[in-house]
Design a protein around this motif. Sequence first.
Motif, PDB file in Angstrom:
ATOM      1  N   ILE A  11       0.841  -1.205   0.000  1.00 19.74           N
ATOM      2  CA  ILE A  11       0.000   0.000   0.000  1.00 19.74           C
ATOM      3  C   ILE A  11       0.872   1.250   0.000  1.00 19.74           C
ATOM      4  O   ILE A  11       0.563   2.241  -0.672  1.00 19.74           O
ATOM      5  CB  ILE A  11      -0.986  -0.013   1.193  1.00 19.74           C
ATOM      6  N   GLN A  12       1.987   1.206   0.708  1.00 24.72           N
ATOM      7  CA  GLN A  12       2.920   2.341   0.694  1.00 24.72           C
ATOM      8  C   GLN A  12       3.454   2.574  -0.723  1.00 24.72           C
ATOM      9  O   GLN A  12       3.543   3.715  -1.177  1.00 24.72           O
ATOM     10  CB  GLN A  12       4.068   2.083   1.670  1.00 24.72           C
ATOM     11  N   ALA A  13       3.805   1.511  -1.433  1.00 22.78           N
ATOM     12  CA  ALA A  13       4.279   1.635  -2.816  1.00 22.78           C
ATOM     13  C   ALA A  13       3.177   2.199  -3.701  1.00 22.78           C
ATOM     14  O   ALA A  13       3.430   3.044  -4.567  1.00 22.78           O
ATOM     15  CB  ALA A  13       4.759   0.284  -3.344  1.00 22.78           C
ATOM     16  N   PHE A  14       1.935   1.746  -3.489  1.00 19.61           N
ATOM     17  CA  PHE A  14       0.813   2.272  -4.276  1.00 19.61           C
ATOM     18  C   PHE A  14       0.650   3.773  -4.031  1.00 19.61           C
ATOM     19  O   PHE A  14       0.553   4.556  -4.972  1.00 19.61           O
ATOM     20  CB  PHE A  14      -0.493   1.541  -3.924  1.00 19.61           C
ATOM     21  N   ASN A  15       0.613   4.172  -2.773  1.00 18.31           N
ATOM     22  CA  ASN A  15       0.421   5.593  -2.453  1.00 18.31           C
ATOM     23  C   ASN A  15       1.552   6.460  -2.988  1.00 18.31           C
ATOM     24  O   ASN A  15       1.334   7.622  -3.332  1.00 18.31           O
ATOM     25  CB  ASN A  15       0.264   5.786  -0.942  1.00 18.31           C
TER      26      ASN A  15
END
Length: 134
Positions: A11-15
């Motif tokens: 999710i951090q990579a997505f954001n």
Amino acid sequence: MTPEARFRAYIQAFNATDWEALQGYYAPDVRLVIGNGTELNGRAAIVDFYGQVKRQTRRTIEIVQCFADGQTLAAEIESEFLAIENAPDFAVRPMAKGDRYYLNSFVFYDFEGEQYTRIRAATFRREYRSAAGG
């Protein structure tokens, strides 16, 4: 790394719009069914779809909670979409620049090793806020 820690990194990579890192989380033949029923097959299809979303909106995801059992991770997530341009053909609904759209979703991620093989999402709350106040 635990499945929950891997999901938080995903999710951090997505954001962060880190497409290279994001691709590493997907198996080559991953299948994704998003909340509106659209089915995407393969890494490239998923990254291309999210790339279009991110060109039209600033989407951020917050994890409400997640847990894993066996080869499946379940999560509740909150997403905010802020339209950065007019998006009459946006995946969820037409949006004008400055509009905001909020989704709460349940998602299920099947995984083998470090990669997601199947992802299913169901939306249970939607809220739209027009920049024009309507």
